[in-house]
Design an enzyme around this catalytic site. Structure first.
Site, PDB file in Angstrom:
ATOM      1  N   HIS A 133       0.891  -1.192   0.071  1.00 23.34           N
ATOM      2  CA  HIS A 133      -0.130  -0.013   0.072  1.00 23.34           C
ATOM      3  C   HIS A 133       0.862   1.186  -0.106  1.00 23.34           C
ATOM      4  O   HIS A 133       0.554   2.195  -0.900  1.00 23.34           O
ATOM      5  CB  HIS A 133      -1.040  -0.036   1.328  1.00 23.34           C
ATOM      6  CG  HIS A 133      -1.901   1.188   1.434  1.00 23.34           C
ATOM      7  ND1 HIS A 133      -3.128   1.304   0.946  1.00 23.34           N
ATOM      8  CD2 HIS A 133      -1.553   2.551   1.711  1.00 23.34           C
ATOM      9  CE1 HIS A 133      -3.675   2.261   1.346  1.00 23.34           C
ATOM     10  NE2 HIS A 133      -2.797   3.175   1.881  1.00 23.34           N
ATOM     11  N   GLU A 134       1.849   1.250   0.879  1.00 22.82           N
ATOM     12  CA  GLU A 134       2.559   2.531   0.981  1.00 22.82           C
ATOM     13  C   GLU A 134       3.631   2.650  -0.187  1.00 22.82           C
ATOM     14  O   GLU A 134       3.969   3.563  -0.799  1.00 22.82           O
ATOM     15  CB  GLU A 134       3.565   2.547   2.297  1.00 22.82           C
ATOM     16  CG  GLU A 134       2.689   2.481   3.757  1.00 22.82           C
ATOM     17  CD  GLU A 134       1.342   3.368   3.767  1.00 22.82           C
ATOM     18  OE1 GLU A 134       1.487   4.539   2.991  1.00 22.82           O
ATOM     19  OE2 GLU A 134       0.398   2.982   4.269  1.00 22.82           O
ATOM     20  N   HIS A 137       1.456   4.449  -3.076  1.00 18.32           N
ATOM     21  CA  HIS A 137       1.318   5.913  -2.949  1.00 18.32           C
ATOM     22  C   HIS A 137       2.871   6.089  -3.485  1.00 18.32           C
ATOM     23  O   HIS A 137       3.115   7.460  -4.293  1.00 18.32           O
ATOM     24  CB  HIS A 137       1.430   6.096  -1.377  1.00 18.32           C
ATOM     25  CG  HIS A 137      -0.016   5.997  -0.788  1.00 18.32           C
ATOM     26  ND1 HIS A 137      -0.876   6.627  -1.579  1.00 18.32           N
ATOM     27  CD2 HIS A 137      -0.261   5.367   0.165  1.00 18.32           C
ATOM     28  CE1 HIS A 137      -2.166   6.253  -0.748  1.00 18.32           C
ATOM     29  NE2 HIS A 137      -1.654   5.736   0.548  1.00 18.32           N
TER      30      HIS A 137
HETATM   31  C1  NHX Z   1      -8.278  -0.025  11.477  1.00 18.94           C
HETATM   32  N1  NHX Z   1      -6.317   1.361  10.648  1.00 18.94           N
HETATM   33  O1  NHX Z   1      -9.095   0.864  11.383  1.00 18.94           O
HETATM   34  C2  NHX Z   1      -6.711   0.023  11.374  1.00 18.94           C
HETATM   35  C3  NHX Z   1      -6.019   0.165  12.635  1.00 18.94           C
HETATM   36  C4  NHX Z   1      -3.927   0.681   4.461  1.00 18.94           C
HETATM   37  C5  NHX Z   1      -1.820  -0.031   5.312  1.00 18.94           C
HETATM   38  N2  NHX Z   1      -8.664  -1.252  11.511  1.00 18.94           N
HETATM   39  O2  NHX Z   1      -3.554   5.238   3.916  1.00 18.94           O
HETATM   40  O3  NHX Z   1      -3.597   2.806   8.407  1.00 18.94           O
HETATM   41  O4  NHX Z   1      -7.017   0.638   8.549  1.00 18.94           O
HETATM   42  O5  NHX Z   1      -1.084   5.334   3.139  1.00 18.94           O
HETATM   43  C6  NHX Z   1      -5.908   9.718   9.253  1.00 18.94           C
HETATM   44  C7  NHX Z   1      -4.743   9.104   9.047  1.00 18.94           C
HETATM   45  C8  NHX Z   1      -8.643   5.849   9.295  1.00 18.94           C
HETATM   46  C9  NHX Z   1      -7.025   9.218   9.676  1.00 18.94           C
HETATM   47  C10 NHX Z   1      -4.953   7.725   8.923  1.00 18.94           C
HETATM   48  C11 NHX Z   1      -8.500   7.345   9.357  1.00 18.94           C
HETATM   49  C12 NHX Z   1      -6.094   5.804   8.766  1.00 18.94           C
HETATM   50  C13 NHX Z   1      -3.316   4.508   6.193  1.00 18.94           C
HETATM   51  C14 NHX Z   1      -7.700   3.395   8.721  1.00 18.94           C
HETATM   52  C15 NHX Z   1      -2.666   2.154   5.655  1.00 18.94           C
HETATM   53  N3  NHX Z   1      -1.517   5.116   4.444  1.00 18.94           N
HETATM   54  N4  NHX Z   1      -5.696   2.941   7.581  1.00 18.94           N
HETATM   55  C16 NHX Z   1      -2.775   4.915   4.787  1.00 18.94           C
HETATM   56  C17 NHX Z   1      -4.440   3.036   7.670  1.00 18.94           C
HETATM   57  C18 NHX Z   1      -6.701   1.358   9.294  1.00 18.94           C
HETATM   58  C19 NHX Z   1      -7.391   5.121   8.956  1.00 18.94           C
HETATM   59  C20 NHX Z   1      -7.131   7.707   9.382  1.00 18.94           C
HETATM   60  C21 NHX Z   1      -6.171   7.159   9.058  1.00 18.94           C
HETATM   61  C22 NHX Z   1      -3.008   0.699   5.548  1.00 18.94           C
HETATM   62  C23 NHX Z   1      -3.732   3.157   6.006  1.00 18.94           C
HETATM   63  C24 NHX Z   1      -6.474   2.930   9.004  1.00 18.94           C
HETATM   64 ZN    ZN Z   2      -2.823   5.041   2.061  1.00 15.21          ZN
END
Ligand code: NHX
Ligand code: ZN
Length: 362
Positions: A133-134, A137
């Site tokens: 994923h990262e 980006h």
């Molecule tokens: C969950 N978090 O909620 C888990 C813990 C796709 C590798 N079940 O896009 O971390 O899934 O590029 C601000 C910033 C929600 C608000 C980040 C609200 C992340 C972040 C959900 C990476 N990086 N997703 C990303 C991620 C998640 C989430 C947010 C936020 C993943 C992704 C969070």
């Molecule tokens: Zn992302």
């Protein structure tokens, strides 16, 4: 205020984030008649603010506040105060007597995204999804000419995020062009697209990317006049919604037909960004695999360490954006050759160079 004794020598100062909704009577001459805009600080402002907050604190020899100022576009004065404070705390916790550059760099990431959560145990399989994923980006961002350069990528959870890709503008910017927004959209969707491509499925993780991309696309159409179909018009009073107690914002100021067109244009922007990200990642699949492996091994990778790998990415050709011509004229005799109808509608394809400058009033 006027009408009272004007010889008392009292100066009244007030602050607001919403000068647009103040009673105009308050702002008449003799009342609050001078407005001083206090914006987010620019580079010079950040340097000065950092100096103030670092005063009296033991900075390490390697600590360079000018570099920190350059690394923090968009930070407010409060963010910068917080940054120095966090850096001091981190240094003290590690038993250092001085605040090092490394502590300040870490503090920047903390202010942007929250503290690292190294204790969160991730399975290898999920770690790999995060790495893809990262990596997605990063590679899409690098391939697109108008996206900000990637500064750091990490698969160590921080704040609410399981992984993050930090981009930094090369300078303070106050305007964003349509071409830049289109590239940003593709970059935002790059993570999700990488999941689709590599694991043959996708996760809930991209929710934040998707909502930011949708919001950006909607703003492009409804606030910035960036859709050829809808033209340079505002739809809805976006800016004044959040704080208003009054009943604005509930009633749309456009017809159901226009609402339909808005949705179609927003969807077209998002779909186009998705497809562009997919094209980039398909073309650079090998680099994506390599970057994901690198992230699995090192977890956080900085700009300098990325350079060799990203040099292998095939860049997308730069896009020319033509004037958005969609009016049907104003009835005036054309001042030159008419250009209406000669310019095609979808403005994202390469433009055939016009032989004559389009007349402004055509
Ligand atoms: C969950 N978090 O909620 C888990 C813990 C796709 C590798 N079940 O896009 O971390 O899934 O590029 C601000 C910033 C929600 C608000 C980040 C609200 C992340 C972040 C959900 C990476 N990086 N997703 C990303 C991620 C998640 C989430 C947010 C936020 C993943 C992704 C969070
Ligand atoms: Zn992302």
């Amino acid at each position: 205020m006027d009408g009272f004794d004007i010889k008392t020598g009292v100066i009244l100062i007030a602050a607001t984030n919403r000068p647009d909704i103040l009673d105009p009577a308050l702002l008449r001459p003799g009342r609050f008649d001078r407005q001083i805009v206090v914006d987010r600080p620019d580079l010079v402002g950040r340097q000065a603010i950092l100096k103030v907050h670092a005063r009296g604190k033991p900075l390490g020899r390697d600590a360079d506040l000018d570099v920190i100022a350059r690394r923090t576009p968009g930070f407010t004065g409060a963010d910068l105060a917080n940054l120095i404070n966090e850096a001091a705390l981190l240094s003290a916790r590690r038993g250092f007597k001085e605040i090092s550059m490394a502590a300040m760099e870490e503090a920047i990431d903390r202010v942007i995204a929250g503290p690292e959560r190294k204790t969160r145990l991730m399975g290898e399989k999920e770690k790999k999804v995060i790495a893809y994923h990262e990596g997605g980006h990063t590679i899409v961002g690098h391939a697109l000419p108008h996206a900000d350069p990637v500064h750091k990528v990490s698969i160590i959870p921080r704040g609410r995020a399981l992984g993050w890709t930090l981009t930094l503008p090369t300078e303070d910017k106050y305007l964003v062009s349509r071409g830049e927004l289109i590239d940003q959209l593709a970059m935002m969707l790059g993570g999700r697209v990488a999941e689709e491509l590599t694991i043959g499925d996708f996760t809930t993780g991209a929710s934040d990317d998707i909502s930011r991309a949708t919001a950006t696309a909607r703003d492009m159409v409804t606030q910035y006049g960036m859709s050829a179909k809808l033209g340079p018009m505002t739809f809805g009073q976006k800016e004044s919604q959040p704080f208003l107690g009054r009943d604005f914002g509930h009633q749309p100021d456009y017809s159901a037909e226009v609402a339909f067109e808005i949705d179609r244009e927003v969807r077209a922007l998002v779909d186009q960004a998705h497809d562009e990200a997919l094209e980039v990642l398909v073309a650079n699949r090998a680099v994506l695999e390599e970057l994901a492996d690198m992230l699995m091994e090192r977890e956080t990778v900085e700009k300098e360490e990325l350079a060799a790998l990203l040099a292998k990415v095939t860049p997308r050709p730069s896009r020319k954006i033509k004037p958005l011509m969609n009016g049907s004229g104003n009835g005036r005799a054309p001042s030159g050759k008419s250009v209406v109808g000669k310019l095609r509608r979808m403005p994202t394809e390469p433009v055939a160079r016009a032989t004559r400058k389009p007349a402004r009033d055509a």
